[in-house]
Write an enzyme that holds these catalytic residues in place. Sequence first.
Site, PDB file in Angstrom:
ATOM      1  N   GLU A 265       0.831  -1.211   0.000  1.00  0.00           N
ATOM      2  CA  GLU A 265       0.000   0.000   0.000  1.00  0.00           C
ATOM      3  C   GLU A 265       0.861   1.254   0.000  1.00  0.00           C
ATOM      4  O   GLU A 265       0.558   2.225  -0.693  1.00  0.00           O
ATOM      5  CB  GLU A 265      -0.942   0.019   1.221  1.00  0.00           C
ATOM      6  CG  GLU A 265      -1.958  -1.109   1.258  1.00  0.00           C
ATOM      7  CD  GLU A 265      -3.066  -0.982   0.219  1.00  0.00           C
ATOM      8  OE1 GLU A 265      -3.117   0.028  -0.505  1.00  0.00           O
ATOM      9  OE2 GLU A 265      -3.882  -1.919   0.122  1.00  0.00           O
ATOM     10  N   ARG A 269       0.557   3.761  -3.154  1.00  0.00           N
ATOM     11  CA  ARG A 269      -0.077   5.059  -2.882  1.00  0.00           C
ATOM     12  C   ARG A 269       0.954   6.166  -2.675  1.00  0.00           C
ATOM     13  O   ARG A 269       0.835   7.240  -3.244  1.00  0.00           O
ATOM     14  CB  ARG A 269      -0.978   4.971  -1.651  1.00  0.00           C
ATOM     15  CG  ARG A 269      -2.070   3.933  -1.810  1.00  0.00           C
ATOM     16  CD  ARG A 269      -3.106   4.047  -0.734  1.00  0.00           C
ATOM     17  NE  ARG A 269      -3.856   2.801  -0.622  1.00  0.00           N
ATOM     18  CZ  ARG A 269      -5.069   2.694  -0.120  1.00  0.00           C
ATOM     19  NH1 ARG A 269      -5.680   3.760   0.333  1.00  0.00           N
ATOM     20  NH2 ARG A 269      -5.675   1.533  -0.041  1.00  0.00           N
ATOM     21  N   ASP A 393      -4.496  -9.800  -8.368  1.00  0.00           N
ATOM     22  CA  ASP A 393      -4.752  -8.814  -9.437  1.00  0.00           C
ATOM     23  C   ASP A 393      -3.562  -8.059 -10.014  1.00  0.00           C
ATOM     24  O   ASP A 393      -3.168  -8.250 -11.172  1.00  0.00           O
ATOM     25  CB  ASP A 393      -5.839  -7.812  -8.989  1.00  0.00           C
ATOM     26  CG  ASP A 393      -5.647  -7.254  -7.577  1.00  0.00           C
ATOM     27  OD1 ASP A 393      -4.579  -7.462  -6.994  1.00  0.00           O
ATOM     28  OD2 ASP A 393      -6.578  -6.593  -7.075  1.00  0.00           O
ATOM     29  N   GLU A 527     -12.378   0.117  -9.857  1.00  0.00           N
ATOM     30  CA  GLU A 527     -12.013  -0.822 -10.928  1.00  0.00           C
ATOM     31  C   GLU A 527     -12.953  -0.827 -12.127  1.00  0.00           C
ATOM     32  O   GLU A 527     -12.515  -0.964 -13.281  1.00  0.00           O
ATOM     33  CB  GLU A 527     -11.888  -2.246 -10.376  1.00  0.00           C
ATOM     34  CG  GLU A 527     -10.713  -2.445  -9.417  1.00  0.00           C
ATOM     35  CD  GLU A 527     -10.930  -1.875  -8.030  1.00  0.00           C
ATOM     36  OE1 GLU A 527     -12.104  -1.567  -7.694  1.00  0.00           O
ATOM     37  OE2 GLU A 527      -9.950  -1.708  -7.272  1.00  0.00           O
ATOM     38  N   THR A 613      -1.039   0.822 -10.266  1.00  0.00           N
ATOM     39  CA  THR A 613      -2.315   0.208  -9.878  1.00  0.00           C
ATOM     40  C   THR A 613      -3.161   1.128  -8.999  1.00  0.00           C
ATOM     41  O   THR A 613      -4.313   0.840  -8.713  1.00  0.00           O
ATOM     42  CB  THR A 613      -2.078  -1.160  -9.191  1.00  0.00           C
ATOM     43  OG1 THR A 613      -3.322  -1.837  -9.110  1.00  0.00           O
ATOM     44  CG2 THR A 613      -1.468  -0.997  -7.813  1.00  0.00           C
TER      45      THR A 613
HETATM   46  C1  DMJ Z   1      -6.504   0.386  -4.810  1.00  0.00           C
HETATM   47  O1  DMJ Z   1      -5.750   0.732  -3.714  1.00  0.00           O
HETATM   48  C2  DMJ Z   1      -5.656  -0.209  -5.895  1.00  0.00           C
HETATM   49  O2  DMJ Z   1      -6.350  -0.152  -7.086  1.00  0.00           O
HETATM   50  C3  DMJ Z   1      -5.271  -1.621  -5.626  1.00  0.00           C
HETATM   51  O3  DMJ Z   1      -4.564  -2.210  -6.684  1.00  0.00           O
HETATM   52  C4  DMJ Z   1      -6.466  -2.468  -5.330  1.00  0.00           C
HETATM   53  N1  DMJ Z   1      -7.498  -1.838  -4.620  1.00  0.00           N
HETATM   54  C5  DMJ Z   1      -7.633  -0.482  -4.366  1.00  0.00           C
HETATM   55  C6  DMJ Z   1      -8.934   0.114  -4.789  1.00  0.00           C
HETATM   56  O4  DMJ Z   1      -9.995  -0.727  -4.840  1.00  0.00           O
END
Ligand code: DMJ
Length: 633
Positions: A265, A269, A393, A527, A613
């Site tokens: 995370e 982020r 994912d 998503e 992501t």
């Molecule tokens: C986000 O923090 C990112 O997209 C991550 O890859 C998966 N989930 C959350 C949002 O749903």
Amino acid sequence: MTTPALLPLSGRRIPTLSPGAASFPHHRATLRLSEKFILLLILSAFITLCFGAFFFLPDNSKHKRFDLGLEDVLIPHIEAPKGAKHPGGQVVIHGQGDHDEHRHSLRDKIRADHERALQEAKEKLRKSRDELRAEIQTEKSKVLEDLKKEGPKPLPPVPMPKVVGVNDGDPGEPDIKEKRDKIREMMKHAWDSYRQYGWGHNELKPLAKKGHSTNIFGNSQMGATIVDALDSLYMMGLHDEFKDGQEWIEQNLDFSVNAEVSVFEVNIRFIGGLLAAYYLSGQEVFKVKAVQLAEKLLPAFNTPTGIPWAMVNLKSGVGRNWGWASAGSSILAEFGTLHMEFVHLTYLTGNPVMHIRKLLAKMDRPNGLYPNYLNPRTGRWGQHHTSVGGLGDSFYEYLLKAWLMSDKTDTEARKTYDDAIEAIERHLIRKSNGGLTFIGEWKNGHLERKMGHLTCFAGGMFALGADGSPDDKAGHYLQLGAEIAHTCHESYDRTVLKLGPEAFKFDSGLEAVAVRQNEKYYILRPEVIETYWYMWRFTHDPKYRQWGWEAAQAIDKYCRVSGGFSGVKDVYSSNPTYDDVQQSFFLAETLKYLYLLFSSDDLMPLESWVFNTEAHPLPVLRRALRPLQSGGH
Ligand code: DMJ
């Protein structure tokens, strides 16, 4: 009185018990009473001291695991022992001699730390609350001063990748522009609310109107929303807000906090957010902070295999895995989602940082699928559970995006992606009785006919990977992306609120609906909208803008409150309750993808930018920029 050190403990009552007062001639009984009182005070002060000292001790729970024989993987990677440098970078595998040496020096360090903490505790207890407050303030200002004096660590000069299309994106048509303005207004409401009620906290509780933090960031206050939102603010032309965020980061963002954070995370982020803010704005501070933070994450890679721990304490560098993960495993989507950001850090600093893919390439895969769990000590798979949603994912996403970001030179990444997707198509992708294409989950040889909201990102991934797919299957993958987008839209359309549930089934007559109560929530996730945007960019079919607008309206209607935006607990209820969290990814991703959906394609063109992501754009590293690097990473 021989215990001046204890005076503050009894607070404001103490002045009447000065030595002078104790020698007053009258009333022996009163004197004895005072003495007793003083003795009592001393005793209680002593107990409080011991009790207080206990809390000042460093957290040694992790170090205790030495006794369980796991010492080799728990030694913080502070300095690499001589000659132990991993051929691919800084990930170090220790030999037995190094273990012992490290073990002893670490024990000495722990002992010294404990003694120092006890001493500090004793000294602290001597001081009054005001004195302590003043001291903390002075220390804080000193650290800031020192930081300012030291200035940022000089980084090697590297050519700035060509930064194109970061502004404007005016869609031309007035009705689309109106929609885009509405999204910008929603962003402003989310930001202003956070600014007013949660500033500096990681996230916002929009109903309670106060800050919020989850365990992924430990107990820190690292302003996750600020860092996550910066590039969205920039793209939307909210420059005053961007400046405000930049100022907070310059003055307050400090990574030497005693917080156990999620490596994944923090990477997607914070490092992703800071790097994107740097590339968009050109402000050095973001680059410097990204590099500082990456250094704090590096101890997580100190495992026998180099597969990082899920969590690391930013201060001590001690890492560990989530308690719920199969057999002490690290998670595929977590350790597999570091590559893009670390390639950019490598580019900016000149230091190679990690090699995970090599290890994965050597491993046997059941049915060609990657299980979600991998033990970082043994290098063996945990439970055979494969998913393109949660836990798996972004591993697949980053293979494709590593290839794109390398200007298509990282062919190893592309090949790994193609092979993985082929296995996924064979074993996980099915059509429901009602004709909806879905991606299920593979659990120990059995296909679960359930798809998560998180899995919906895959529609966009298939479309993005269509160009360059083997055997000229571009049309096939674009079609697959469209089918996933359609299924995910159905999962929204079949609810009362027109917002998608967390997970939905294709079983026993069910088609894209949630069954269990704990799968019916919507937490402002991006998503589905992300997939609409990619599909829009590749097809320009107006239905994607239409579907995106439906979602935006539903969010504005059901998730907006006076203090920001909140998730809802049941998308099938006309009267839903709120979860009272404004997730930072709502500003980083959901609103950004919506804004891009209603912008023209020249805003963040996909030939020049690759989104991580968390929707943080990183520029393609053109071959010409990397004269010293050969081929892939
Ligand atoms: C986000 O923090 C990112 O997209 C991550 O890859 C998966 N989930 C959350 C949002 O749903």
